[in-house]
Each structure stands twice: as structure tokens, then as C-alpha cells.
Design an enzyme around this catalytic site. Structure first.
Site, PDB file in Angstrom:
ATOM      1  N   GLU A   1       0.814  -1.221   0.000  1.00  0.00           N
ATOM      2  CA  GLU A   1       0.000   0.000   0.000  1.00  0.00           C
ATOM      3  C   GLU A   1       0.848   1.272   0.000  1.00  0.00           C
ATOM      4  OE1 GLU A   1      -2.613  -3.216   1.848  1.00  0.00           O
ATOM      5  OE2 GLU A   1      -0.518  -2.572   2.030  1.00  0.00           O
TER       6      GLU A   1
ATOM      7  N   PHE B   1     -12.014  -6.778  13.917  1.00  0.00           N
ATOM      8  CA  PHE B   1     -10.924  -7.285  13.094  1.00  0.00           C
ATOM      9  C   PHE B   1     -10.544  -6.253  12.032  1.00  0.00           C
ATOM     10  CE2 PHE B   1      -9.590  -9.709   9.258  1.00  0.00           C
ATOM     11  CZ  PHE B   1      -8.383 -10.188   9.755  1.00  0.00           C
TER      12      PHE B   1
END
Length: 574
Positions: A51, A113
């Protein structure tokens, strides 16, 4: 009336906004958006391998094209991996929109999560941020995001998008917003005419003037006007690292760039000036050195679009808040038909400057002898000759960055692409990738070092999938060169963890991805290797060039000194 899901609204908006490329990496919270992008063919998604590379590629695209870059990442680690690239864009005022997937809205705050408060994490390093509260907000929020990113002082904008905002089962009316209304945001469009008039009066009376111009001239697309103004007045001009190319470097009036490793004549001229005309520059510490000793005899005109930058570091005698382009245009109209008050003094000033130039002519570095290891300066000079100074050049950060800035001569803006404010290792290769996608027929070079390249070398896989004939020139000195240089100067050559041991065989590594790699060890091998590398602009070629590991970057300002206090070599100083 068209009904679309939130994810389809995002895809449609990107089309309507004219976005060409989006750089990203998928994950659970962003999958509805990815599915929407998959079902259209106008916006091309580039799948990076990390990323951080997505943000750097979008950044490079933005710097070269002048249009905002676009990034798409998932929640949690996907978003945090993008933070370094967001900060890089923020420090250099680069327009970028980062779309971040987020956990479903009812889970926010529950440590779900892959949940991260990316709005909170990035607050100090973005121009603005948004969180989508309802799918119907998406078109208007995205329009604001792109407007904010590109207007005023450009910068990155983060849009946090909970997964339930993009659910395919919920559809709402979509209308592309053609206008933006933001009561609290009104970027200035022109400078104060009275202040501009006062500035021009000072400019015409000056005896030792210097233009000091930065990245704001380039992002403001004001290079042509700047060149006109400087030519009309006949004054010397120097630029920041980010401003390289804003004025043709091959022109006699250009003294090069200034600061920590700037040219001798530019630093000397700034120190002795009686008027500094700063346009689109923020008086960064890498320029000013010790601000209490900065330009002691000079009055300062400071033009900047960001009011918070004016007089922030160095007090301006004539502050002007406004975009570089419109302020320069108004200055030109006031200068037309007028003569400078002290032509004899200006001539004496130029004689002084030419004297400084002659002092250092031919003393910049010692070329290598036949059979010796290459000097990195020689490599960059050869690059400039082979490409006629017309390539897009990205760099990582370190000695190679400074050598590229010093020895490749740029006559056009948007051609030198580097991480100036944050100094981000790993920036160069993905940034070059983003530029090459926008300019596929142009030569794009990444000048890097073996330390920086290894931070983002996985993007070779991205180039293999999507193409990208970047030329990678690795100035390989088997060390973190700039760190080692500081250790030589300040730590009695105690090279604590600055030598790169266990380096890969770069030739085999590059070839394993299916690309061409060439190893260069002597001057005789350099020119043929460069000609081979640049034969096809669409082919990725890696040049592993062994360079002298003991070479330093000079000039180098003496810490806490004035601009004229410089180390000129290992044995000389001003």
C-alpha cells in the site's frame, strides 16, 4: 433517476470526475468497491504489491500530471501501510485522494478485526479527512475531497468508508455534483494588490536582488510567468529542491538550487542579497540553516498561497498571500515599461555572482581515472547527456538524490520528482511507475541506491503485470551513503550500521522478474550500457552501477551556520 449502491456510486463518481488510474490493494472492508471497479472499464486499477507503493505511485502521477492521484486501500493494516505515502504527499503539498475501507459502522470502536481509526492516525498529515455516514453522502463527499486536494495549497485528503456504506443490496439516487459548496473553505485566488505594488517597488529599487522560488510555482503552474518576470528584470534566480525546473536551469540567470547541498553561488548570493523575492517557498530548515544568520542584509518579499506559511520561519517585510500564478501576472503588469533604479549596482552584483561561479568551476568533483570505480556524479551527468535533459527523473533519498539534483539539468517543471519534505526512502521506484503510466512514451528514470530500492523492489511485480518501462539506475556504493557521510564528518568515521552487507545479486534478481539488468563497473562500460537501456522507452531496464563508496556530496552547509558557511570538499570550507 439512477439508483446505485454506495460502491457503484464510488466507481461512477471516479468515472465522472475523469480519474484515469487508481492505485490500490484489496481487502475485506474494500471488496464491495473492488467489485464495482471490476464491473466497469473506464477507470484502470493498478494492483501494487504494498500500500505504501500505491500512495507513492499516485503521488508521482500527481506531480508529473498536475492532477490528483487516487488510492484505494482496505481497513487496518491496509490503511496504516499507506501512512508514509500520505505524509510524503502532505509535506510536499501534493494533491491526492485516499479511499480507505473501514469496518462496518456498528463495529467502529469495538476493536473489530482490522479496525484502525485512520482518521485519527492521519489527522496531522492530511489537508482534510471525511468519514462516510450514509451512502447518499458519497458523491458530495468525494467531490469535496477532490476539490480540497487540488485547490489552494494542495495536499492529501483521506475518505474513510465503512463497509456497510458500500453494500450492494442498498441502492440510492446518484447525481454527479458539478459544483462544491464549502462555507468554511475559501482559498485565495489573487494576492493583495497594494502589497504586490509595494513588492514591485522594492524589486525595482534593489541593488542585490535574488529570486528564491519553490514547489508552489510548479504546483501553481506558474513557471512560464516566473520565467517571463525574471527575464524582464534580469535578476538572478535560485530554487529550492522542490522548485527545480520552475525556471530553466541552463539559463545564465539561474544559479541552481540552494540550501544544504545547493550550489556555492546560490548560497553565497542569498547570503549577500539585499532583497529576497520568495515565491511558493516556505523557508525550510534545509534552505535557511540557522535562521538567526539567514540573509542578514536582506529584506524579504514572501508570496505563498498558504497564509500559515508566510512569516512562519522568516519574517516577511512584504507578505503576500495568494497563488503564485496570479501574483506573478500582476507583478509583470506592474513591471512593464519600467526600468530598474540601479542598473550599475545590478551589473556589479552580477560580476560578484560570476566570480563565485568561477571560483568553483571545474572543482565540483574529481573524475574517475581509467579502470577506477565510477564517481556517482559522472553517472548522472551521462544520464543527462543521453536523455538530453528531457527525462522524468524520480529519486529516492540520500546521496544519489543530491547528485541527481546537482548534475541533471532540468529546463522544464514537473520533471524532477523527489520526496523533499519527508525524505522518504522507497519513494522513487513506485513514483516512477505512476509517471510512466501517465506518460508511456516518455523516458522515466528512477535514480536510486541499493538501500532505498530494496524498500519497494517488490513493485517489479507490478511492472511485470501492468507494464512500465522505467529505467532504474542504482548508484550502488554498498552503504547508506548519506548516513555514512555524516558519520565521517561527525562521528570520526564510526560507520555504525551504515554498510549494506549481504546485498542480493541485483542482476539475477531483476532477471528473475523477466527484465533486463546491466552491471556497470567502469567509465568505459557506462555509455554503452546507457545507450542499451534507453533504446526502447517501453522496456524496464535496471542498471546496477558500482560507484565510489567514499564519495561525499558537496557543497554541504555547516550545521547552525549561515548560508555562506559551507564545506566544499573533504579538505575545504568557506
Amino acid at each position: 433517476m439512477e439508483l446505485l449502491s454506495g460502491a457503484d456510486m464510488i466507481a461512477r463518481f471516479l468515472q465522472d470526475e475523469g480519474v484515469e488510474y487508481i492505485y490500490g490493494y484489496p481487502g475485506g472492508a474494500a471488496l464491495h468497491i473492488y467489485d464495482a471497479l471490476f464491473r466497469q472499464d473506464k477507470v484502470k486499477h493498478i494492483l501494487v504489491r504494498h500500500e505504501q507503493a500505491a500512495t507513492h505511485a499516485a503521488d508521482g502521477y500527481a506531480r508529473a500530471s498536475g492532477k490528483p492521484g487516487t488510492v484505494l486501500v482496505t481497513s487496518g493494516p491496509g490503511a496504516t501501510n499507506a501512512v508514509t505515502g500520505i505524509a510524503t504527499a502532505y509535506m510536499d503539498s501534493i494533491p491526492m485522494v485516499v479511499l480507505c475501507g473501514q469496518v462496518m459502522s456498528h463495529l467502529i470502536g469495538d476493536d473489530a478485526f482490522q479496525e484502525t481509526d485512520i482518521i485519527g492516525v492521519t489527522r496531522p498529515i492530511v489537508k482534510h479527512s471525511f468519514s462516510i455516514k450514509h451512502p447518499t453522502e458519497i458523491p458530495e463527499v468525494l467531490k469535496k475531497a477532490y476539490y480540497l486536494a487540488a485547490s489552494g495549497r494542495p495536499g492529501p485528503v483521506v475518505v474513510d468508508i465503512p463497509k456497510d456504506m458500500t453494500a450492494p443490496t442498498e441502492r440510492y439516487e446518484y447525481v454527479y455534483p458539478k459544483k462544491v459548496k464549502m462555507r468554511s473553505y475559501n482559498p485565495v485566488t489573487r494576492g493583495h494588490s497594494g502589497q504586490i505594488k509595494k513588492a514591485v517597488e522594492l524589486m525595482l529599487k534593489a541593488k542585490r536582488p535574488v529570486f528564491y522560488t519553490g514547489g508552489g510555482v510548479i504546483t501553481g503552474r506558474a513557471s512560464e510567468g516566473l520565467t517571463d518576470l525574471v527575464k524582464r528584470l534580469g535578476y538572478p534566480i535560485t530554487t529550492t529542491l522542490m522548485g527545480i525546473g520552475a525556471y530553466p536551469q541552463s539559463d545564465r540567470q539561474c544559479l541552481g538550487w540552494l540550501g544544504m547541498h545547493g550550489s556555492y553561488e546560490s548560497n553565497m548570493a542569498m547570503h549577500h542579497a539585499d532583497l529576497v523575492i520568495a515565491i511558493g517557498a516556505r523557508f525550510d530548515d534545509r534552505v535557511t540553516n540557522n535562521t538567526s544568520k539567514f540573509c542578514p542584509t536582506a529584506k524579504v518579499i514572501h508570496v505563498d498561497i498558504d497564509p500559515s506559511s508566510v512569516s512562519k520561519t522568516v519574517r516577511a517585510d512584504v507578505p503576500i498571500v495568494g497563488p503564485a500564478g496570479s501574483v506573478i501576472s500582476e507583478m509583470i503588469s506592474l513591471v512593464q515599461g519600467k526600468e530598474i533604479a540601479n542598473p550599475e549596482a545590478l551589473e556589479e552584483w552580477w560580476q560578484k555572482i560570476e566570480g563565485w561561479r568561477e571560483e568553483r568551476a571545474g572543482k565540483l568533483y574529481e573524475p574517475s581515472r581509467p579502470g577506477e570505480t565510477l564517481k556517482p556524479q559522472e553517472v548522472v551527468e551521462a544520464l543527462c547527456r543521453v536523455t538530453r535533459g528531457e527525462a522524468y527523473v524520480t529519486t529516492d533519498v540520500g546521496q544519489h538524490q543530491m547528485f541527481a539534483a546537482q548534475y541533471y539539468k532540468f529546463d522544464k517543471p514537473n520533471r524532477f520528482i523527489t520526496s523533499g519534505g519527508l525524505g522518504t526512502m522507497g519513494f522513487g521506484f513506485p513514483a516512477a511507475m505512476g509517471i510512466k503510466q501517465n506518460f508511456p512514451d516518455e523516458q522515466v528514470i528512477c535514480v536510486t541506491g541499493e538501500g532505498s530500492f530494496q524498500m519497494m523492489m517488490q513493485e517489479l511485480s507490478t511492472c511485470k503485470q501492468f507494464g512500465g518501462g522505467v529505467k532504474i539506475v542504482n548508484l550502488n556504493n554498498a552503504s547508506l551513503g548519506m548516513v555514512r557521510q555524516w558519520q565521517d564528518l561527525n562521528y570520526k568515521s564510526r560507520h555504525a550500521h551504515s554498510y549494506m552487507e549481504s546485498l542480493p545479486d541485483f542482476q539475477k534478481l531483476i532477471e528473475s522478474y523477466g527484465f533486463t539488468a546491466l552491471k556497470v563497473e567502469t567509465l568505459d562500460e557506462l555509455e554503452p550500457a546507457l545507450e542499451r537501456a534507453f533504446a526502447d522507452p517501453h522496456e524496464l531496464v535496471f542498471l546496477d552501477v558500482a560507484v565510489d563508496p567514499h564519495e561525499h556530496v558537496y557543497p554541504m552547509q555547516v550545521p547552525l551556520g549561515s548560508m555562506r558557511d559551507m564545506l566544499l570538499s573533504k579538505t575545504e570550507r568557506t
